[in-house]
Design a protein around this motif. Sequence first.
Motif, PDB file in Angstrom:
ATOM      1  N   GLY A 112       0.819  -1.198   0.000  1.00 24.87           N
ATOM      2  CA  GLY A 112       0.000   0.000   0.000  1.00 24.87           C
ATOM      3  C   GLY A 112       0.853   1.248   0.000  1.00 24.87           C
ATOM      4  N   HIS A 113       1.940   1.216   0.782  1.00 22.57           N
ATOM      5  CA  HIS A 113       2.881   2.331   0.780  1.00 22.57           C
ATOM      6  C   HIS A 113       3.461   2.552  -0.612  1.00 22.57           C
ATOM      7  CE1 HIS A 113       7.258   3.387   0.913  1.00 22.57           C
ATOM      8  NE2 HIS A 113       6.766   4.473   1.492  1.00 22.57           N
ATOM      9  N   LEU A 114       3.872   1.465  -1.266  1.00 21.46           N
ATOM     10  CA  LEU A 114       4.471   1.593  -2.596  1.00 21.46           C
ATOM     11  C   LEU A 114       3.446   2.042  -3.627  1.00 21.46           C
ATOM     12  CD1 LEU A 114       6.744  -1.585  -2.557  1.00 21.46           C
ATOM     13  CD2 LEU A 114       7.478   0.810  -2.346  1.00 21.46           C
ATOM     14  N   ALA A 115       2.201   1.592  -3.494  1.00 25.49           N
ATOM     15  CA  ALA A 115       1.149   2.046  -4.403  1.00 25.49           C
ATOM     16  C   ALA A 115       0.921   3.541  -4.243  1.00 25.49           C
ATOM     17  CB  ALA A 115      -0.146   1.278  -4.133  1.00 25.49           C
ATOM     18  N   ALA A 116       0.850   4.008  -2.988  1.00 22.78           N
ATOM     19  CA  ALA A 116       0.644   5.431  -2.739  1.00 22.78           C
ATOM     20  C   ALA A 116       1.821   6.253  -3.259  1.00 22.78           C
ATOM     21  CB  ALA A 116       0.439   5.675  -1.248  1.00 22.78           C
ATOM     22  N   LEU A 117       3.028   5.749  -3.053  1.00 19.47           N
ATOM     23  CA  LEU A 117       4.219   6.470  -3.490  1.00 19.47           C
ATOM     24  C   LEU A 117       4.289   6.552  -5.014  1.00 19.47           C
ATOM     25  CD1 LEU A 117       6.730   7.897  -2.373  1.00 19.47           C
ATOM     26  CD2 LEU A 117       7.925   5.690  -2.443  1.00 19.47           C
ATOM     27  N   ALA A 118       3.964   5.447  -5.678  1.00 21.80           N
ATOM     28  CA  ALA A 118       3.949   5.468  -7.145  1.00 21.80           C
ATOM     29  C   ALA A 118       2.863   6.406  -7.654  1.00 21.80           C
ATOM     30  CB  ALA A 118       3.733   4.061  -7.695  1.00 21.80           C
ATOM     31  N   GLY A 119       1.723   6.440  -6.964  1.00 22.61           N
ATOM     32  CA  GLY A 119       0.630   7.299  -7.396  1.00 22.61           C
ATOM     33  C   GLY A 119       0.932   8.770  -7.244  1.00 22.61           C
ATOM     34  N   THR A 120       1.632   9.141  -6.171  1.00 23.01           N
ATOM     35  CA  THR A 120       1.887  10.564  -5.936  1.00 23.01           C
ATOM     36  C   THR A 120       3.117  11.076  -6.685  1.00 23.01           C
ATOM     37  OG1 THR A 120       3.141  10.086  -3.902  1.00 23.01           O
ATOM     38  CG2 THR A 120       0.788  10.551  -3.672  1.00 23.01           C
ATOM     39  N   THR A 121       4.047  10.194  -7.031  1.00 17.31           N
ATOM     40  CA  THR A 121       5.243  10.649  -7.739  1.00 17.31           C
ATOM     41  C   THR A 121       5.060  10.676  -9.252  1.00 17.31           C
ATOM     42  OG1 THR A 121       6.145   8.406  -7.643  1.00 17.31           O
ATOM     43  CG2 THR A 121       6.881   9.962  -5.960  1.00 17.31           C
ATOM     44  N   GLY A 122       4.118   9.880  -9.783  1.00 20.53           N
ATOM     45  CA  GLY A 122       3.894   9.883 -11.223  1.00 20.53           C
ATOM     46  C   GLY A 122       5.116   9.419 -11.993  1.00 20.53           C
ATOM     47  N   SER A 123       5.242   9.880 -13.234  1.00 15.70           N
ATOM     48  CA  SER A 123       6.387   9.519 -14.065  1.00 15.70           C
ATOM     49  C   SER A 123       7.533  10.489 -13.833  1.00 15.70           C
ATOM     50  CB  SER A 123       5.999   9.540 -15.540  1.00 15.70           C
ATOM     51  OG  SER A 123       5.103   8.492 -15.833  1.00 15.70           O
ATOM     52  N   GLY A 124       8.757   9.949 -13.816  1.00 16.46           N
ATOM     53  CA  GLY A 124       9.942  10.794 -13.801  1.00 16.46           C
ATOM     54  C   GLY A 124      10.563  11.015 -12.441  1.00 16.46           C
ATOM     55  N   ARG A 125       9.822  10.767 -11.360  1.00 15.29           N
ATOM     56  CA  ARG A 125      10.391  10.920 -10.021  1.00 15.29           C
ATOM     57  C   ARG A 125      10.490   9.546  -9.368  1.00 15.29           C
ATOM     58  NH1 ARG A 125       6.784  15.828  -7.542  1.00 15.29           N
ATOM     59  NH2 ARG A 125       5.123  14.443  -8.232  1.00 15.29           N
ATOM     60  N   LEU A 126      11.544   9.336  -8.583  1.00  9.22           N
ATOM     61  CA  LEU A 126      11.806   8.030  -7.947  1.00  9.22           C
ATOM     62  C   LEU A 126      11.690   6.916  -8.979  1.00  9.22           C
ATOM     63  CD1 LEU A 126      10.129   8.224  -4.423  1.00  9.22           C
ATOM     64  CD2 LEU A 126      12.533   8.440  -5.017  1.00  9.22           C
ATOM     65  N   GLU A 127      12.469   7.029 -10.034  1.00 12.33           N
ATOM     66  CA  GLU A 127      12.360   6.096 -11.153  1.00 12.33           C
ATOM     67  C   GLU A 127      13.740   5.783 -11.697  1.00 12.33           C
ATOM     68  OE1 GLU A 127       9.096   5.433 -14.552  1.00 12.33           O
ATOM     69  OE2 GLU A 127       9.509   7.507 -14.007  1.00 12.33           O
ATOM     70  N   ASP A 128      13.975   4.502 -11.972  1.00 11.60           N
ATOM     71  CA  ASP A 128      15.240   4.079 -12.565  1.00 11.60           C
ATOM     72  C   ASP A 128      14.949   3.560 -13.965  1.00 11.60           C
ATOM     73  OD1 ASP A 128      17.666   3.080 -13.304  1.00 11.60           O
ATOM     74  OD2 ASP A 128      17.866   1.646 -11.657  1.00 11.60           O
ATOM     75  N   LEU A 129      15.125   4.410 -14.954  1.00 15.16           N
ATOM     76  CA  LEU A 129      14.790   4.036 -16.326  1.00 15.16           C
ATOM     77  C   LEU A 129      15.733   2.985 -16.885  1.00 15.16           C
ATOM     78  CD1 LEU A 129      13.850   7.530 -17.794  1.00 15.16           C
ATOM     79  CD2 LEU A 129      12.323   5.754 -16.906  1.00 15.16           C
ATOM     80  N   GLU A 130      16.856   2.769 -16.212  1.00 15.59           N
ATOM     81  CA  GLU A 130      17.779   1.731 -16.684  1.00 15.59           C
ATOM     82  C   GLU A 130      17.217   0.326 -16.475  1.00 15.59           C
ATOM     83  OE1 GLU A 130      21.676   2.257 -15.083  1.00 15.59           O
ATOM     84  OE2 GLU A 130      21.959   4.230 -15.985  1.00 15.59           O
ATOM     85  N   LEU A 131      16.124   0.213 -15.716  1.00 17.91           N
ATOM     86  CA  LEU A 131      15.487  -1.093 -15.544  1.00 17.91           C
ATOM     87  C   LEU A 131      14.660  -1.485 -16.761  1.00 17.91           C
ATOM     88  CD1 LEU A 131      14.387  -1.072 -11.785  1.00 17.91           C
ATOM     89  CD2 LEU A 131      16.422  -2.066 -12.836  1.00 17.91           C
ATOM     90  N   GLY A 132      14.599  -0.626 -17.758  1.00 14.55           N
ATOM     91  CA  GLY A 132      13.975  -1.022 -19.021  1.00 14.55           C
ATOM     92  C   GLY A 132      12.739  -0.227 -19.373  1.00 14.55           C
ATOM     93  N   ASN A 133      12.397  -0.270 -20.677  1.00  8.10           N
ATOM     94  CA  ASN A 133      11.187   0.355 -21.215  1.00  8.10           C
ATOM     95  C   ASN A 133      11.112   1.834 -20.855  1.00  8.10           C
ATOM     96  OD1 ASN A 133      10.000  -2.202 -22.320  1.00  8.10           O
ATOM     97  ND2 ASN A 133      10.032  -2.749 -20.145  1.00  8.10           N
ATOM     98  N   TRP A 134      12.223   2.528 -21.013  1.00  4.62           N
ATOM     99  CA  TRP A 134      12.316   3.931 -20.645  1.00  4.62           C
ATOM    100  C   TRP A 134      11.362   4.796 -21.457  1.00  4.62           C
ATOM    101  CZ3 TRP A 134      13.495   7.031 -24.718  1.00  4.62           C
ATOM    102  CH2 TRP A 134      14.126   6.424 -25.820  1.00  4.62           C
ATOM    103  N   GLU A 135      10.930   4.297 -22.617  1.00  2.95           N
ATOM    104  CA  GLU A 135      10.056   5.102 -23.470  1.00  2.95           C
ATOM    105  C   GLU A 135       8.605   5.074 -22.985  1.00  2.95           C
ATOM    106  OE1 GLU A 135       9.837   0.925 -24.828  1.00  2.95           O
ATOM    107  OE2 GLU A 135      11.430   2.286 -24.171  1.00  2.95           O
TER     108      GLU A 135
END
Length: 316
Positions: free
Chosen positions: A120-143
């Motif tokens: 639930g914490h991770l869902a809330a964090l992903a929801g509030t940060t959106g795209s581009g914040r707290l994100e490691d694009l090197e894990l793939g599918n950066w587009e």
Amino acid sequence: MSERYEVRVLTDLEFASPNGKSLLLDLYLPIGAEGPVPVIVWLHGGGWRIGDRKLGPDLKVRFAERGYAMASIEYRLSSEAIFPAQIYDVKAAIRWLRSVANEYGLDSKHIGLWGSSAGGHLAALAGTTGSGRLEDLELGNWESLSDVQAVVDGYGPTDFLQMEEYSNSTAASSDDLESVRFNSVQRHTDPDSPESQLLGAPIQTVPHLVREANPITYIDENVPPFLILHGLSDTAVPVHQSELLYRALIENGNEAALCLIEGLGHAFFNKNDLDELPLQVTLRKAEAGEPEQIESSKKRIFELVESFFRKHLFEN
């Protein structure tokens, strides 16, 4: 919607491989549903240190047979990597799902998150940060983007530094799969508490990391709709944590609902018999520009969750 679908389950799909570690998800697809179908990503609980993608409700019933694609994902546990690795993994899974949307008949424009406890914490964090914040694009599918259209946060921690003060030590402990594997008398400020292990240090010594891990830090007026649920007998995560998040969301003009449930402890989303009887709830909700509404009634909890996702993933 009363139609029920047969469900096809695709297991062990790799969505990322940080440092060579394969991260897998299981995908539940409704057979014969008019596609593309919206996606709900399930994030398991376990204090970021136990559990796996098999821990949770029956995702065929909740809610693949109702016409949703359900994706139950892994993320690195705190014994393998400290924060922010976990949120990196969640966002990598969202990007992967968008990248394979055509292959599996998924609606890439309608993705929701549903998490239990640490999930639930991770869902809330992903929801509030959106795209581009707290994100490691090197894990793939950066587009691909990692934003979502709806979030269900089940009793997730919000501000680690406020947990101990509001701990509910008088409530009866739960017998669910997550709570029995925790030491319920442990203090959140202990060096080996789940929160301290996630951040790699006692939480009171790293307030900057606590802030970074707090979903409220990132809230503006553009957060997707939230449904937050918490049992009033929760001994693992104080109800105050959900109240903090709800207030921050509506004060910034976002649509949010807070459902407080009588008699339930921690990790109730793991109980498949949860909806055998309706439960007494207090439901507070507000939409942008509208006054808050408060309702006290009996509701079936899974039904409440599904109706929220239906509104925001099917009808919007």
